[in-house]
Design a protein around this motif. Sequence first.
Motif: not given
Length: 158
Positions: A58-84
């Motif tokens: 989803r992070a890769v898709q977010g970069l590809r679909d939006t053309g953003c310079a970076a992605v930031m993970i917030g609530r996606g890491a709640y209870g799953r800190p290893w996602i980072l």
Amino acid sequence: MIPDSGSRERPPLTFELAFVLAMLAPLAHGLCVGLLWLIGFRGALPVVGNGDLVTPQRAVQGLRDTGCAAVMIGRGAYGRPWILGQVMHWFRTGEALPDPSIDAQYHLIIEHYRAMMDHYGAEVGARCARKHLGWYVRGLPGSAEFRNMINRVDDPEQ
């Protein structure tokens, strides 16, 4: 135990490095950028995408679909800190890392709980830990009952 900084499970980005990067490349929330535009600011700000970034894909898709310079993970890491660490590994190698074993997750939860007790003290730490414990067990069998139980417990030794 939380992996050391050389581990694949922990991203190499430290708080200190993130702070320095923030000073070198200031970022703004999308709403703020819109307000800045309304008041006449025409400078360039890097756009950072976030929202529903709960897997490396989803992070890769977010970069590809939006053309953003970076992605930031917030609530996606709640209870799953290893996602980072999983996202960082994906960006470096293109390989998906599995979630840690239940045993490794248990040890991480215990370490996090003890760290909260040490930092906040028993009374405040136990109350503060409730939300984190709830996030860690989300989706597991019996998680609703567990959350109901921890919300009634005031003694951190229980």
